[in-house]
Design an enzyme around this catalytic site. Structure first.
Site, PDB file in Angstrom:
ATOM      1  N   THR A  35     117.277   9.333  10.197  1.00 18.37           N
ATOM      2  CA  THR A  35     117.550   8.708  11.477  1.00 18.37           C
ATOM      3  C   THR A  35     116.387   8.744  12.451  1.00 18.37           C
ATOM      4  OG1 THR A  35     119.755   9.592  11.264  1.00 18.37           O
ATOM      5  CG2 THR A  35     119.180   8.677  13.397  1.00 18.37           C
ATOM      6  N   SER A  77     118.017  15.405   1.808  1.00 17.87           N
ATOM      7  CA  SER A  77     118.095  15.021   3.212  1.00 17.87           C
ATOM      8  C   SER A  77     118.574  13.601   3.321  1.00 17.87           C
ATOM      9  CB  SER A  77     116.730  15.186   3.881  1.00 17.87           C
ATOM     10  OG  SER A  77     115.768  14.391   3.236  1.00 17.87           O
ATOM     11  N   LYS A  99     113.521  11.361  18.234  1.00 20.94           N
ATOM     12  CA  LYS A  99     113.329  12.170  17.025  1.00 20.94           C
ATOM     13  C   LYS A  99     113.208  11.182  15.888  1.00 20.94           C
ATOM     14  CE  LYS A  99     115.746  13.162  14.055  1.00 20.94           C
ATOM     15  NZ  LYS A  99     116.131  12.648  12.680  1.00 20.94           N
ATOM     16  N   THR A 103     114.770  17.160  13.554  1.00 20.85           N
ATOM     17  CA  THR A 103     115.186  17.522  12.193  1.00 20.85           C
ATOM     18  C   THR A 103     113.938  17.969  11.430  1.00 20.85           C
ATOM     19  OG1 THR A 103     115.124  15.187  11.567  1.00 20.85           O
ATOM     20  CG2 THR A 103     117.258  16.101  12.179  1.00 20.85           C
ATOM     21  N   GLU A 138     106.486  12.414   8.228  1.00 21.63           N
ATOM     22  CA  GLU A 138     106.511  13.413   7.166  1.00 21.63           C
ATOM     23  C   GLU A 138     105.317  13.297   6.231  1.00 21.63           C
ATOM     24  OE1 GLU A 138     110.225  12.424   5.504  1.00 21.63           O
ATOM     25  OE2 GLU A 138     111.355  13.614   6.962  1.00 21.63           O
ATOM     26  N   ASN A 162     110.114  14.768   0.625  1.00 23.02           N
ATOM     27  CA  ASN A 162     111.251  13.904   0.324  1.00 23.02           C
ATOM     28  C   ASN A 162     111.839  14.118  -1.063  1.00 23.02           C
ATOM     29  OD1 ASN A 162     111.656  12.231   2.759  1.00 23.02           O
ATOM     30  ND2 ASN A 162     109.485  11.825   2.408  1.00 23.02           N
TER      31      ASN A 162
END
Lengths: 404, 404
Positions: free
Chosen positions: A199, A404, A188, A166, A279, A399
């Site tokens: 996730t 998301s 992932k 993702t 991230e 974020n």
């Protein structure tokens, strides 16, 4: 004295990050474009266990708000049997009510029909935005192609790993090969760490001949010291799933300790790949608490520091701010005397006996992405490491700018 | 139905934010430049209780790593008596070992000598960087000037409020005046919220004639629903101190309930001023959980959302991401059925019965700095609000670019 703890747990074995779920005998995999993602990237993956055994161990999110595919898969794997795992990115199918559960169920039925297995032997995983229904027309159109694409080579495994990405910037694989048996895996994420699209999904495969109970025990042991100690932002997802499929195709039954070590090594490699790709992070931080009264207390102390935004922002600023470490340690119930605490950052003991230690200027945080924080509680002989990231502008950007 | 909870607890009284610690009779205050701050700004404050009573209630950080002035002041206020509070910014005197405790003790002695009271009746507060010794030569040179500057008017109170600022952009005061008695206060910070320079300090004064026990009870009640529910970044400081001094100078003994309401109102105003001025924030978020089984569970649920970096980053991006609210709620032990949860953001019920509700596009987060999140657990009749901020680029910048 341990001043620079390894980023690896003791006894970790060497793994190959160029191979994944298809490395073990008895497995086929595929990854294709179904159309869940607006980007047009691959978004549907399938891992099939061709046996002869169809054993499974599984660990799911402990979040009480769990996604429909988690609810489905928990029931499907309760009997220790599974023949396939289907995974989609581009939609989490979480908080979607009865319609969402029906979508997960229907997905399992469609995969089961295509493979000639029962729907109850199909594990379903989804990742993406919470609170949006999964478009079942996309699923129905996409499944024949991913079944058609199934292959048993490493390229097929790599395609599956790419299709579950993702916000990941790279796909994550790892395999450990030994004396005729293998453990492979893909991931992932980052689940417990930084669920940008909500996730962490991990599929592991092995051709070792073991009972489903043996798979479950090895998986739980591995998850405890790897994924569960990988805590990028303290947020727990509704979709986290870790599945270990066993085909028994090697005909070899390894020693259970050796097998557990192998699963832990593969999980550790995948967890480190997740942290490195979390991230917006610019530092990977290993927080090790030593000389704690219990391992649980060591983990609690390390985790409290891993969850301090102030500490994590300081590391982003290359500031070895040990006061923020002590502030976080002081919020725990662990056994320690505040006047005896030592804190060592990248080998420099900046805090000694709860007060000023060696010069903080001696700590170089700019040289390496990796940061080591060692907290000595002087209260026992247990230790634990929690891995986290710094808090950066890019974390906030990724974020906040995208839903998301 | 409550769709847009007030930013104020029920029954909050109107306070005057233009007056502070000198509003109550029997108090003098001052704020001067001693030289702790490199900036050259005011950094030494003194609040003196001229009696006739010298009662005190106090609440300190529960962090087990507490600063030397906290350790000193806890002992000093244990007998319910205090005659003065001395506060410095520009240095927290935390994690400074025996030398730090000696500095706090010596500060109390110097103030006691200058005022003609015992050192044991002097409360000491410090705020600034952790892990640096307090320069006692600066303290010794600065104290005569701040004693000399003491005055009983509101300008003296305002000077004290300015001298305790660190990363605060404005000073914080509040006063409640009623039927001949008054509660005044000042704050800096933000302690439990965003301890940029590690501390929330609050000094409250009253001329009501009450026992020290009555002061303590009223203070604990007020802190519980104000400062303790103001949680900007989940980090707890080593220096947090809230002190309520009672002079009895009004000669009026108010009803204890009325007095408690007044202290709560002043604390609430100061807490709201802290949240509004929290480092780098662009939204003030009130998270109210209703219909919980217990007030504790309501608070736990609200706090878990207040501590979700993903949720806070989404609000910064004006994204009403209710999936991140549910993910946080699901990590708590509160009584609720995941399939019955409602979430209302700024009056729009975006999640109904744990699934998709009204369109998220109907939520306007850009129009107002204030954001209201209402979580309905449908499990009882208790409620609680926790106040927090969004997670912004400026938060990361302020907490990474400067050592604090």
């Amino acid at each position: 004295m341990r001043t620079y703890p390894s980023q690896q747990p003791a006894g970790t074995l060497q793994v190959d990050t160029g191979r994944g779920v298809a490395a073990a005998q008895g497995f086929r995999a595929a990854g294709t474009v179904a159309g869940f993602k607006d980007s047009g990237g691959p978004d549907l993956a399938l891992v099939v266990n061709d046996g002869p055994q169809h054993h499974v161990g599984a660990v799911y999110t402990t979040n009480r708000v769990s996604a429909a595919p988690v609810q489905w898969s928990k029931a499907a794997t309760a009997d220790g049997r599974a023949a396939a795992v289907v995974l989609n990115s581009g939609g989490a199918n979480a908080c979607t009510g009865p319609q969402g559960f029906q979508a997960a169920h229907r997905t399992a039925e469609l995969v089961g029909e295509a493979l000639g297995v029962g729907a109850g032997d199909v594990v379903v995983c989804s990742t993406g935005l919470i609170g949006v229904q999964l478009p079942m027309d996309v699923m129905e159109r996409g499944l024949p192609a991913v079944v058609e694409a199934l292959g048993g080579d490493d390229e097929a495994g790599a395609a599956a790993a790419r299709a579950i990405m993702t916000t990941d910037s790279v796909s994550k694989q790892a395999a450990y090969v030994r004396d005729g048996w293998t453990v492979g895996g893909m991931a992932k994420g980052a689940g417990m760490l930084a669920p940008g699209l909500a996730t962490m999904l991990v599929v592991l495969t092995t051709d070792a001949e073991l009972s489903s109970d043996a798979l479950q025990w090895a998986l739980e042991d591995a998850v405890k010291v790897t994924f569960n100690r990988t805590d990028s932002d303290g947020c727990m997802s509704t979709n986290d799933t870790v599945v270990l499929l066993g085909s028994g195709a090697s005909g070899v039954t390894p020693d259970e300790f050796e097998f557990s070590q192998a699963v832990t090594a593969v999980c550790h490699s995948l967890a480190q790949q997740l942290i490195t790709d979390a991230e917006g992070a610019s530092h990977d931080i290993a927080i090790t608490t030593v000389n704690a009264a219990t391992e649980k207390q060591a983990e609690d102390v390390s985790r409290s520091v891993a969850r301090s935004n102030l500490f994590k922002a300081a590391i982003f600023g290359n500031d070895p701010n040990w006061g923020r470490v002590l502030s976080a340690v002081g919020t725990t119930d662990a056994a320690f005397d505040p006047d005896k605490l030592d804190v060592t950052i990248n080998g420099v003991t900046v805090c000694r006996d709860g007060a000023i230690g060696d010069p903080r200027e001696d700590v170089d945080l700019a040289a390496d992405r990796r940061v080591s924080v060692l907290i000595d509680l002087k209260a026992g002989d247990a230790d634990a490491t929690v891995w986290t990231n710094d808090l950066t502008h890019d974390y906030v950007e990724e974020n906040s700018a995208y839903s998301s």
